[in-house]
Design a protein around this motif. Structure first.
Motif, PDB file in Angstrom:
ATOM      1  N   LYS A 148       0.823  -1.204   0.000  1.00 23.19           N
ATOM      2  CA  LYS A 148       0.000   0.000   0.000  1.00 23.19           C
ATOM      3  C   LYS A 148       0.863   1.262   0.000  1.00 23.19           C
ATOM      4  O   LYS A 148       0.520   2.265  -0.646  1.00 23.19           O
ATOM      5  N   LEU A 183      -4.855  -6.106  -1.616  1.00 23.98           N
ATOM      6  CA  LEU A 183      -4.868  -4.709  -2.061  1.00 23.98           C
ATOM      7  C   LEU A 183      -6.245  -4.341  -2.613  1.00 23.98           C
ATOM      8  O   LEU A 183      -6.777  -3.264  -2.332  1.00 23.98           O
ATOM      9  N   ASP A 193      -2.718   1.306   6.107  1.00 23.75           N
ATOM     10  CA  ASP A 193      -2.067   2.492   5.549  1.00 23.75           C
ATOM     11  C   ASP A 193      -1.217   3.157   6.622  1.00 23.75           C
ATOM     12  O   ASP A 193      -1.733   3.862   7.498  1.00 23.75           O
ATOM     13  N   SER A 202      -4.524   4.282  -1.495  1.00 21.96           N
ATOM     14  CA  SER A 202      -3.835   3.025  -1.804  1.00 21.96           C
ATOM     15  C   SER A 202      -4.747   2.065  -2.572  1.00 21.96           C
ATOM     16  O   SER A 202      -4.432   0.883  -2.708  1.00 21.96           O
TER      17      SER A 202
END
Length: 443
Positions: A148, A183, A193, A202
């Protein structure tokens, strides 16, 4: 006393056998995706020494700008870097495909990048290959935090590198398949994050997952009969990932699973898995497909019949499927209203070994352990080893060129001459003669 000695010897052999299986699987897993080698790295925009380029790479030197070892976080660990490849010429910002390597979360590197070799920069895409901390460096969630962080860094620098920050896709195999799936499903999950560029998203806009794990606690119960690796073992790659036996840390194992994070806002997925995968059971992708479908997320689940853990992948049909998926979701080509939201398809595996026996791509029954391990060794085709490791293009891979673990090199070097050649990958003297003959005949 004799009984105690025998018991100790048995325990030692059991431990060594387990460690060997884990090491071998991680080495195979590092980049076992069979993607046609259409293009290699073209022009390096940094001063980093390059390995010699073959003629095919030289023909495309002016096509791509390459930026290597870009740190995506402050005070970066050596693995918290990425390589970025951007088309030299474009009409505007280009969509980005982010490659995440496999390796059982414990091996592998960003150096091998199938989307780059497949020529995606010549098709109007930028390609990033990201490194991340392995389980020997830090336990989960370090791996997804790094992925991320890399996505956020790429967005923060999108103008500098001419990237279309609204069209990022993630593609990975095995452990990398797991990370790209996570993800995709955890775009809204802020706990992963951490670090720099927290003002950037992200999220990714598409995910291509090649045979990635999902529910760690179901891997053994749905394994094919010939599977050797035991995922429930305290020494398995999964247990090493979370820092303890998965059966004793079910809450940590559950946090690794991308499925609980799914929402209807997840990006479209393309999932590809072989139904004879001895390392990550096909069922793992079935679970992900079912959950995405139930949530109303656009997903295609393609099964390669007879394919193993990356073996049997590739070919024109799969290549066109993957490219079409990216073209559709990264280049603004919206699906038609009548297109199915969720679809499951299948096709035969690709047999890239002309000498393989017909039974090599059909379901296997339980066989002696020695035969299974022999098959695992042969699961790494010579063409893959040559493409990845032969830095001077002399048709052999020396011990110094080989980037995998020494124990694997020793097993692959069947004639013990200190070099890997096609001869080492033949099953018997007759096949070695065939291999020598085939080398003299143009493909």
């Amino acid at each position: 006393m004799l009984f105690n000695q025998a018991t100790q010897t048995l325990r030692f052999l059991t431990l060594m056998s387990s460690l060997f299986c884990v090491t071998l699987v991680m080495a195979q897993d590092a980049d076992n995706t069979d993607v046609t080698d259409n293009n290699e790295t073209m022009r390096d925009a940094t001063a980093r020494p390059r390995r010699p380029l073959n003629n095919r790479a030289h023909r495309n030197m002016d096509a791509t700008k390459a930026y290597r070892d870009l740190a995506y976080t402050a005070d970066a660990h050596p693995r918290q870097t990425l390589d970025l490849f951007v088309p030299e010429q474009s009409d505007g910002p280009v969509p980005l495909i982010i490659w995440v390597h496999g390796g059982g979360w414990a091996a592998g590197s960003k150096d091998s990048c199938p989307p780059l070799r497949s020529g995606y920069t010549q098709r109007g895409y930028a390609v990033a290959s990201i490194g991340y901390r392995l389980s020997g460096d830090a336990v989960f969630p370090a791996q997804i935090e790094d992925c991320k962080a890399a996505v956020r860094w790429l967005r923060a620098h999108s103008k500098q590198y001419n990237l279309d920050s609204e069209h990022f896709a993630a593609w990975g195999s095995s452990a990398g398949g797991h990370l790209v799936a996570l993800l995709g499903t955890s775009g809204h999950e802020t706990s992963f994050d951490v670090g720099d560029h927290l003002d950037q998203s992200s999220r990714v806009q598409a995910v291509c997952d090649y045979y990635g794990p999902t529910d760690l606690l179901q891997m053994d119960s749905h394994a094919i009969p010939s599977a050797v690796l035991k995922h429930n073992s305290p020494r398995s790659p999964e247990s090493r990932l979370i820092g303890g036996p998965i059966l004793e840390n079910k809450d940590k194992a559950a946090r690794v699973n991308p499925i609980p994070y799914i929402t209807k806002d997840a990006p479209p997925f393309l999932i590809v898995h072989g139904d004879q995968d001895p390392t990550v059971a096909h069922h793992q992708s079935q679970l992900l497909y079912n959950a995405l479908k139930e949530a109303g997320v656009r997903v295609r689940f393609h099964t390669l019949e007879g394919a193993g853990h990356g073996n049997g992948f590739g070919g024109p049909e799969l290549d066109a499927m993957v490219q079409g998926f990216f073209d559709q979701h990264l280049k603004g080509k919206s699906p038609s209203d009548d297109q199915l939201i969720a679809i499951a398809t299948s096709s035969p595996a690709v047999n890239r070994n002309p000498n393989a026996k017909p039974s090599a791509l059909v379901p296997q029954t339980r066989r002696p352990l020695a035969e299974q391990r022999s098959d695992q060794r042969r699961g790494i085709p010579w063409q893959v080893i040559e493409r990845r490791e032969d830095s001077n293009s002399d048709g052999r891979v020396s011990r110094s060129e080989f980037k995998g673990p020494p124990i694997l090199f020793n097993r692959l070097d069947r004639n013990g001459d200190g070099n890997l050649t096609q001869e080492d990958f033949a099953d018997d003297a007759g096949e070695r003669d065939d291999a020598k003959t085939s080398e003299a005949v143009p493909n």
